[in-house]
Scaffold this motif. Sequence first.
Motif, PDB file in Angstrom:
ATOM      1  N   ARG A 112      -6.797  14.854  -0.329  1.00 19.64           N
ATOM      2  CA  ARG A 112      -5.935  15.820  -1.004  1.00 19.64           C
ATOM      3  C   ARG A 112      -4.577  15.219  -1.388  1.00 19.64           C
ATOM      4  N   LEU A 113      -4.019  14.407  -0.503  1.00 20.77           N
ATOM      5  CA  LEU A 113      -2.655  13.923  -0.739  1.00 20.77           C
ATOM      6  C   LEU A 113      -2.613  12.566  -1.421  1.00 20.77           C
ATOM      7  N   ILE A 114      -3.609  11.743  -1.194  1.00 15.50           N
ATOM      8  CA  ILE A 114      -3.524  10.363  -1.679  1.00 15.50           C
ATOM      9  C   ILE A 114      -4.549  10.062  -2.764  1.00 15.50           C
ATOM     10  N   PRO A 135      -4.969  12.992  -6.138  1.00 14.01           N
ATOM     11  CA  PRO A 135      -3.872  12.999  -7.117  1.00 14.01           C
ATOM     12  C   PRO A 135      -3.857  11.745  -7.996  1.00 14.01           C
ATOM     13  N   GLN A 136      -4.240  10.607  -7.421  1.00 17.25           N
ATOM     14  CA  GLN A 136      -4.281   9.385  -8.233  1.00 17.25           C
ATOM     15  C   GLN A 136      -5.542   9.339  -9.086  1.00 17.25           C
ATOM     16  N   HIS A 185       1.976   7.412  -6.616  1.00 14.68           N
ATOM     17  CA  HIS A 185       2.231   8.679  -7.298  1.00 14.68           C
ATOM     18  C   HIS A 185       3.313   9.493  -6.607  1.00 14.68           C
ATOM     19  N   ASN A 203       1.233   0.390 -13.046  1.00 17.07           N
ATOM     20  CA  ASN A 203       2.186  -0.673 -12.697  1.00 17.07           C
ATOM     21  C   ASN A 203       1.486  -1.999 -12.542  1.00 17.07           C
ATOM     22  N   GLY A 255      -6.750  -0.150  -0.178  1.00 14.26           N
ATOM     23  CA  GLY A 255      -5.495  -0.180   0.582  1.00 14.26           C
ATOM     24  C   GLY A 255      -4.853   1.191   0.717  1.00 14.26           C
ATOM     25  N   GLN A 256      -5.044   2.056  -0.288  1.00 18.38           N
ATOM     26  CA  GLN A 256      -4.495   3.404  -0.231  1.00 18.38           C
ATOM     27  C   GLN A 256      -5.127   4.202   0.909  1.00 18.38           C
ATOM     28  N   PHE A 269       2.205   4.711  -1.734  1.00 17.77           N
ATOM     29  CA  PHE A 269       1.495   5.670  -2.579  1.00 17.77           C
ATOM     30  C   PHE A 269       2.211   5.725  -3.939  1.00 17.77           C
ATOM     31  N   ASN A 278       0.806  -1.229   0.000  1.00 16.98           N
ATOM     32  CA  ASN A 278       0.000   0.000   0.000  1.00 16.98           C
ATOM     33  C   ASN A 278       0.837   1.277   0.000  1.00 16.98           C
TER      34      ASN A 278
END
Lengths: 243, 227
Positions: B136-138, B141-142, A94, B227, B119-120, A92, A90
Motif C-alpha cells: 500500500r505504501l511503497i 504507489p510507484q 515517490h 531519476n 531494494g524497495q 522511497f 533504497n
Amino acid sequence: MNAMIHFIDVHKSFGSKQVLAGINLEIKEREVVVILGPSGSGKSTMLRCVNRLVEIDQGDVIIDGMSLRDPKTNIIKIREEVGMVFQQFNLFPHKTVLENVVMAPIYVRKMKRSEATDVAETLLKKVGIWDQALKFPAQLSGGQQQRVAITRALAMRPKVMLFDEVTSALDPEMIGEVLDVMKQLARESMTMMVVTHEMGFAREVADRVLFIDGGVIVEEGMPADIFSNPREQRTREFLSKVL
Amino acid sequence: MVEMLVENMPFLLGGAKNTIIVSLLGMIIAVIIGVPVGLMRLSKTPWLRSSSLIYIEIWRGIPFIISLLFLYFVLPEILKLFWKVEISQFTAMLLTCVLWTSANAAEIVRGAVQAIPFGQTEAGLALGMTYVQRIRLIVLPQAVRIMIPPMIGLFTLLLKGTAIGFIIEFRELIRVGQITIERLIMVRRETASIEIYTLLMIMYFFMCYPLTRLSTYFEKRLSKGRN
C-alpha cells in the motif's frame, strides 16, 4: 556485558553454493564490529541474516534475547530493533525526505505523526538535511540520500544498526560526509555491524574487525592487530590488495 | 441527409452512452479484481499463484465473443436448473467485459509491480513493514505510475471491443446504428447505411482518440519523472 547479537553456527546456502559455513559470533551492546572480506565471502549475507532478509538454513541468531528460529518470535519486533542501511540507499522515490523518515515510525511503531515529525526533525538536523526535508530523494546528491537513509533507519530508535557497503555506490567526495555520520553514531554508543571497504573507517572506529572468507570467520581482533599484524595468510593477502 | 443524421443523433448518442457506461463500469470492476489477481500471481504461496494464473489464462485465452455468447445463451440454461434467474444483455455484456479486462489488467499489475526494484521491498522489510503496508505504501504507489499508460490502452481496446455486443442485441453504438438503418428502410424506404456507418466510425474515433492522447501524455510525464 550482554550479547546484543549472537550468531550460533549459522549456515546458509543459495542453491548448491554455500555462503555461510558455520558463523559463531557474539556482538556486545555498544560494540562496533567491522566485517572485511573479498566479494562473495558472505559479508552481506551475514548482515541480512540478522533481520531475516535472508533466511538461515541451520543454526540460530539471537538478537537482544529474541531467537530468529523460534517460531514464537515475531520478526517485526526484531526488525523494529534492527536498522539497516543499503548500498543503493533504497529510499522511497515517490515520498519526500521527511515522509521517508516518518513512514515507519508512524505505521510500524504507531507513533503520532507530530511525534514522528519531531523525531525526524532532530535527526535530520543532526545529519544536516533538515532544510531539504521537503525535497524528493532524486533531488539530493548521493551522499545526502545516504544520510537520509541512515536517518530513516534511526527514526525507528533501533538498538542495532547494520551497514551494508553504504559508501560503495557514492562518488569519492561524498564518502566522508556519510562516514562522519557513522562515526558520530559510534560515539553515541550505537551497536553497529558494518560491512565496508573503507579501511580508514575500520581502523578508526571499529572495536573489533572480522575478516571473512569462504563463509567462515578467518580472523578477528582489534583493528590495530588485524591491520598491522594479521596472523592468517588469507588475511594478509586480502589486506595487501586493499591497503 | 444532414437532417436525417441530426434527427437520429439522440438515438445514436444513447447507444454511445451505453457503450461508454458498460466499458467504464467494466474497467472499474476489472481494475478492482485485477490488482489482487495480479499480486496473487507474484505470491510465494503456490495455490494463490496457480489459481490466479488459471484465471488469467482462461479469460485471456477465450475470444471476447465466445464468453459473451456463453454468458448470454449457455449460462442461463445452466443456472435455470438451480434458480429462477435471467441474465440481461447488459449483465452478460458487463460480465464479459469484466472477465476479459480483469485478466489483462492483472497482467499489467504484475508487470508494473515486477518493475519496482527489489531494494524497495527490502527497505520496507528492514523497517518492519507488513506485506499489506509494503504494497500500500511503497509498491503500489510507484507501480501505479507505470500502470497508467497500459491501463488506458486496455480501456481503449475494451471500448472498441464492446462493439461485439450487437450480437446479443445489447444496445451499444453498433446495434443502435443497425436499428437506425433498419428503421429508415422500413419506415421511409431510405437506404442510409453509408451515412450511418461512416458516422459510427467517426464517433468511435472521437471516443478513442482522447484516450490515446492521454496515454501518450502520461508516458511522457513518466519518462520525465524518472531519476
